[in-house]
Structures are given as C-alpha cells and as structure tokens.
Design a protein around this motif. Structure first.
Motif, PDB file in Angstrom:
ATOM      1  N   THR A  68       0.810  -1.230   0.000  1.00  0.00           N
ATOM      2  CA  THR A  68       0.000   0.000   0.000  1.00  0.00           C
ATOM      3  C   THR A  68       0.841   1.277   0.000  1.00  0.00           C
ATOM      4  O   THR A  68       0.372   2.330  -0.425  1.00  0.00           O
ATOM      5  CB  THR A  68      -0.927   0.021   1.224  1.00  0.00           C
ATOM      6  OG1 THR A  68      -0.121  -0.109   2.412  1.00  0.00           O
ATOM      7  CG2 THR A  68      -1.924  -1.129   1.161  1.00  0.00           C
ATOM      8  N   PHE A  69       2.059   1.197   0.495  1.00  0.00           N
ATOM      9  CA  PHE A  69       2.964   2.364   0.530  1.00  0.00           C
ATOM     10  C   PHE A  69       2.282   3.594   1.143  1.00  0.00           C
ATOM     11  O   PHE A  69       2.467   4.714   0.672  1.00  0.00           O
ATOM     12  CB  PHE A  69       3.449   2.720  -0.878  1.00  0.00           C
ATOM     13  CG  PHE A  69       4.231   1.632  -1.567  1.00  0.00           C
ATOM     14  CD1 PHE A  69       5.568   1.400  -1.251  1.00  0.00           C
ATOM     15  CD2 PHE A  69       3.641   0.836  -2.534  1.00  0.00           C
ATOM     16  CE1 PHE A  69       6.296   0.407  -1.887  1.00  0.00           C
ATOM     17  CE2 PHE A  69       4.353  -0.163  -3.180  1.00  0.00           C
ATOM     18  CZ  PHE A  69       5.689  -0.379  -2.854  1.00  0.00           C
ATOM     19  N   ASP A  70       1.507   3.372   2.204  1.00  0.00           N
ATOM     20  CA  ASP A  70       0.708   4.468   2.748  1.00  0.00           C
ATOM     21  C   ASP A  70       0.986   4.761   4.221  1.00  0.00           C
ATOM     22  O   ASP A  70       0.222   5.478   4.868  1.00  0.00           O
ATOM     23  CB  ASP A  70      -0.786   4.171   2.569  1.00  0.00           C
ATOM     24  CG  ASP A  70      -1.227   2.894   3.289  1.00  0.00           C
ATOM     25  OD1 ASP A  70      -0.344   2.145   3.787  1.00  0.00           O
ATOM     26  OD2 ASP A  70      -2.449   2.636   3.339  1.00  0.00           O
ATOM     27  N   LYS A  71       2.105   4.255   4.753  1.00  0.00           N
ATOM     28  CA  LYS A  71       2.378   4.458   6.175  1.00  0.00           C
ATOM     29  C   LYS A  71       3.641   5.259   6.451  1.00  0.00           C
ATOM     30  O   LYS A  71       4.050   5.415   7.597  1.00  0.00           O
ATOM     31  CB  LYS A  71       2.468   3.098   6.884  1.00  0.00           C
ATOM     32  CG  LYS A  71       1.138   2.344   6.919  1.00  0.00           C
ATOM     33  CD  LYS A  71       1.231   1.097   7.776  1.00  0.00           C
ATOM     34  CE  LYS A  71      -0.120   0.391   7.878  1.00  0.00           C
ATOM     35  NZ  LYS A  71      -0.048  -0.808   8.743  1.00  0.00           N
ATOM     36  N   ALA A  72       4.285   5.751   5.391  1.00  0.00           N
ATOM     37  CA  ALA A  72       5.512   6.540   5.555  1.00  0.00           C
ATOM     38  C   ALA A  72       5.696   7.404   4.318  1.00  0.00           C
ATOM     39  O   ALA A  72       4.979   7.252   3.325  1.00  0.00           O
ATOM     40  CB  ALA A  72       6.721   5.621   5.766  1.00  0.00           C
ATOM     41  N   SER A  73       6.662   8.305   4.381  1.00  0.00           N
ATOM     42  CA  SER A  73       6.932   9.151   3.219  1.00  0.00           C
ATOM     43  C   SER A  73       7.678   8.353   2.158  1.00  0.00           C
ATOM     44  O   SER A  73       8.276   7.309   2.442  1.00  0.00           O
ATOM     45  CB  SER A  73       7.770  10.365   3.630  1.00  0.00           C
ATOM     46  OG  SER A  73       9.112   9.972   3.874  1.00  0.00           O
ATOM     47  N   VAL A  74       7.665   8.872   0.939  1.00  0.00           N
ATOM     48  CA  VAL A  74       8.327   8.202  -0.177  1.00  0.00           C
ATOM     49  C   VAL A  74       9.804   7.965   0.113  1.00  0.00           C
ATOM     50  O   VAL A  74      10.375   6.955  -0.292  1.00  0.00           O
ATOM     51  CB  VAL A  74       8.143   9.011  -1.484  1.00  0.00           C
ATOM     52  CG1 VAL A  74       8.748  10.397  -1.349  1.00  0.00           C
ATOM     53  CG2 VAL A  74       8.759   8.280  -2.664  1.00  0.00           C
ATOM     54  N   HIS A  75      10.439   8.873   0.859  1.00  0.00           N
ATOM     55  CA  HIS A  75      11.870   8.755   1.143  1.00  0.00           C
ATOM     56  C   HIS A  75      12.189   7.496   1.953  1.00  0.00           C
ATOM     57  O   HIS A  75      13.232   6.868   1.742  1.00  0.00           O
ATOM     58  CB  HIS A  75      12.374   9.997   1.871  1.00  0.00           C
ATOM     59  CG  HIS A  75      12.308  11.233   1.039  1.00  0.00           C
ATOM     60  ND1 HIS A  75      13.218  11.496   0.041  1.00  0.00           N
ATOM     61  CD2 HIS A  75      11.431  12.276   1.042  1.00  0.00           C
ATOM     62  CE1 HIS A  75      12.912  12.649  -0.535  1.00  0.00           C
ATOM     63  NE2 HIS A  75      11.844  13.130   0.053  1.00  0.00           N
ATOM     64  N   TYR A  76      11.305   7.142   2.884  1.00  0.00           N
ATOM     65  CA  TYR A  76      11.558   5.939   3.686  1.00  0.00           C
ATOM     66  C   TYR A  76      11.432   4.675   2.843  1.00  0.00           C
ATOM     67  O   TYR A  76      12.196   3.723   3.021  1.00  0.00           O
ATOM     68  CB  TYR A  76      10.600   5.870   4.869  1.00  0.00           C
ATOM     69  CG  TYR A  76      10.957   6.828   5.985  1.00  0.00           C
ATOM     70  CD1 TYR A  76      12.142   6.666   6.708  1.00  0.00           C
ATOM     71  CD2 TYR A  76      10.129   7.889   6.317  1.00  0.00           C
ATOM     72  CE1 TYR A  76      12.477   7.540   7.731  1.00  0.00           C
ATOM     73  CE2 TYR A  76      10.460   8.762   7.337  1.00  0.00           C
ATOM     74  CZ  TYR A  76      11.639   8.591   8.032  1.00  0.00           C
ATOM     75  OH  TYR A  76      11.974   9.458   9.034  1.00  0.00           O
ATOM     76  N   TYR A  77      10.470   4.667   1.936  1.00  0.00           N
ATOM     77  CA  TYR A  77      10.310   3.481   1.082  1.00  0.00           C
ATOM     78  C   TYR A  77      11.501   3.332   0.132  1.00  0.00           C
ATOM     79  O   TYR A  77      11.969   2.208  -0.105  1.00  0.00           O
ATOM     80  CB  TYR A  77       9.007   3.580   0.290  1.00  0.00           C
ATOM     81  CG  TYR A  77       7.782   3.432   1.145  1.00  0.00           C
ATOM     82  CD1 TYR A  77       7.540   2.257   1.854  1.00  0.00           C
ATOM     83  CD2 TYR A  77       6.844   4.463   1.262  1.00  0.00           C
ATOM     84  CE1 TYR A  77       6.419   2.119   2.659  1.00  0.00           C
ATOM     85  CE2 TYR A  77       5.715   4.336   2.055  1.00  0.00           C
ATOM     86  CZ  TYR A  77       5.505   3.158   2.760  1.00  0.00           C
ATOM     87  OH  TYR A  77       4.404   3.026   3.553  1.00  0.00           O
ATOM     88  N   VAL A  78      11.990   4.446  -0.394  1.00  0.00           N
ATOM     89  CA  VAL A  78      13.163   4.397  -1.264  1.00  0.00           C
ATOM     90  C   VAL A  78      14.389   3.975  -0.456  1.00  0.00           C
ATOM     91  O   VAL A  78      15.197   3.149  -0.900  1.00  0.00           O
ATOM     92  CB  VAL A  78      13.396   5.758  -1.945  1.00  0.00           C
ATOM     93  CG1 VAL A  78      14.739   5.774  -2.677  1.00  0.00           C
ATOM     94  CG2 VAL A  78      12.267   6.058  -2.924  1.00  0.00           C
TER      95      VAL A  78
END
Length: 334
Positions: free
Chosen positions: A114-124
């Motif tokens: 879902t990529f909906d629990k943190a900012s894009v920077h954390y996922y990258v």
C-alpha cells in the motif's frame, strides 16, 4: 570497426573505469565486491554491449552513489522501530531462501503493498538498503560458499489483490524501478509472476511490446501460486509463503512463515546489521534522521509511457467481471 566480442567489450570498459579515482573508485569497489568483470558485464548488457554507453551509465551510477552517500546507507537505520515496522507492513518484500544454484529468492507483494504508512523517502531508503545488503553481504557470502561468482537473484512477484487502487502508487513504483534500472542493472536473473488476476493479464499484454526483449525473456507468468514450477529450481523451505497454498508438505514444513513480516529472520538480520554498523561508527543510538534522502532520477520516456499505458489499461479493466480472478498461464505469454 569490426564486431567486438563480449570479453573485448569488458576489457575496454575496464580500461576506461580504471581511470576513475578518489570517491568514485572507492564506491565502485563497493559495487563489484571483488567480482569486477561480472559487474562490468551487467552495465554492458544493460546498454546492449555498447562500451561508450555502458561507461556513461556506470559513471552516472558512481556519481549518484557518491552524491547520495549510498556507501553509508547500511549504517542508517529507519527509526524508531515502529516506523520500520510500518514500512515493512506496507512495502511487502522479503527473502524466502535460495535457489539450488545459490541465488537469493526475493518475494515481492505487488498487489497488496500500500505504501501508505511513511513518506516516499523511507520506502526508497528501505528498497536501496535491501539492494545494498543483497549486493554487499548476501551475494559475496554465497559466492564464497559456492566457489563461483553469484551476482544475481530471482524475484517472485505475488499479484494477489492487484486492483485499480494500485494506480495511486505508480509514481513511487516508477521511481524505485528507475533507480534499479540505472544503478542496479541486470541484478535479477528471472522474474516469476504468481497469483495473477485478470487485470495483470490485460496490462501485461499491452506493456510487453514496450519492454526490451532482454527484459521480457526474464518474465515467467506461472499458473496459480506457481508452486510446482518453482519447486523445480528451489527446495520447499525456500518457497515464499504465498506459493505454499494447498501444499501437503511434510510436517516440519507445514508452518508457513510470512517472509514479508518484520519478524522474519531476513528482516531481523538486516535491521540488526544496519543498527550495528550505525553504533560501531560512534553514533550510538540512532536518532530519527527525517529519512535518508536520495536523489530521485527522472523516469525515462519509456518508463513514463509504460506507466501511462498501465494506468490506461487498468482503467479499462476496472469493470471487468474477471478482475479478481487468477489468470491461467495459457492466457499470458511467458
């Protein structure tokens, strides 16, 4: 000029890259981990064995690594631990084991991320850390164990739950895939797609012609959970949990471990490794650093076109009666 062999192309690229010095040379050592020629060939393959283009690509990669401080990313834990757990719960990726040839098996929950629990920077940041841990720790270890260079992995992509709402994350997914294409080329030996619903079949048919033949040859769409096919290249214990459905494995195999979970041994080892390196560098208990910002590359024209094509096709398929049904492997060209 005559046709240059692959070995000659590697020789030429090696001569060019031997000229780099300072930080670029140091970060390249992180990249090749002692397997110089195997890693030079990755960049050459990605540029169809054009030495000039491969050299430019490799230099751009090295500059990106230095500018974004990639060499230190394995000493930058995502903290607090609750935030890391949130990332793991919404960016479904894990390592379930190894193939019989020693290649790491990475499982990716494409449909349910879902990529909906943190900012894009954390996922990258998390994605790059997994890449770097694979390249600096897992692959060198397996190379030594097997007595030969192992520089790639296989990925099993679980399409369970794939639906139109995934479009909201297409920009982030495009960023991550662009980072991989430009800076970690040819690191995946094969992509196995499992539990594919109709919507994937529809998208794949229109996206496939837009991809390089080198890429499409790596993609294998398997029937159902793909268990039978995957067992030809790996033992049962290395099967991702979502491929074990309906299995009658022996008693000590019946407990299916969710390799996406933050509590899975792979994620526990990775997080401990990063935290340990943070502490040994004299930083003590890591402070929340507001995420480790990495420069995002601009997706190329091909990437933008593919993203738009997927978006268009998913909209077309929105009201399809078979949207959630797994696709038979006969309906999709491997």
């Amino acid at each position: 000029m005559g046709v240059v062999s692959e070995e000659e192309a590697i020789d030429e690229l090696q001569k060019l890259i031997n000229q780099v010095e300072g930080p670029l040379k140091k970060t390249f050592e992180r990249v090749h981990q002692g397997y110089l020629r195997e890693n030079l060939s990755r960049f050459l393959k990605a540029r169809d064995w054009n030495v000039t283009k491969a050299h430019t690509m490799l230099l751009d990669c090295l500059h990106w690594r230095v500018d974004s401080e990639i060499d230190s990313i394995l000493s930058k834990p995502i903290v607090p631990s609750e935030l890391y757990r949130d990332v793991r719960d919404s960016q479904l990726i894990g390592m379930s084991g190894y193939t019989r040839e020693g290649l790491p098996v990475f499982a990716i929950g494409v449909g349910l991320s879902t990529f909906d629990k943190a900012s894009v920077h954390y996922y990258v940041q998390s994605h790059i850390q997994i890449n770097e841990y694979r390249d600096r720790v897992l692959l060198p270890s397996m190379s030594k164990k097997n007595g030969r260079p192992i520089t790639t992995c296989v990925k099993v992509l679980d399409m369970t739950g794939l639906k139109l709402s995934a479009l909201s994350q297409i920009k982030l997914v495009t960023i991550i895939s662009t980072i991989d294409d430009l800076n970690y080329p040819e690191k995946t030996n094969t992509y196995y797609v499992v539990n594919a619903p109709y919507i994937f079949s529809a998208c794949w048919k229109v996206v496939k012609p837009l991809l390089h033949e080198r890429t499409t040859k790596k993609v294998h769409v398997l029937s159902g959970s793909g268990k039978d096919e995957l067992l030809k290249i790996m033992d049962y214990t290395s099967l991702p949990h979502f491929c074990r459905r309906g299995s009658s494995g022996s008693s000590h195999h019946t407990q299916s471990v969710d390799c996406f979970s933050v509590d899975h041994p792979f994620h526990q080892q990775l997080y401990s490794y990063v935290k340990h390196h943070c502490e040994t560098q004299g930083q003590g208990e890591p402070a929340k650093q507001g995420s480790f910002h990495v420069g995002f590359p601009e997706p190329g024209a091909d990437g933008v076109q593919i993203a738009k094509t997927i978006e268009s096709e998913m909209h077309k398929s929105e009201n399809c009666n078979g949207l959630g049904k797994p696709v038979d492997d006969r309906t999709v060209s491997p």
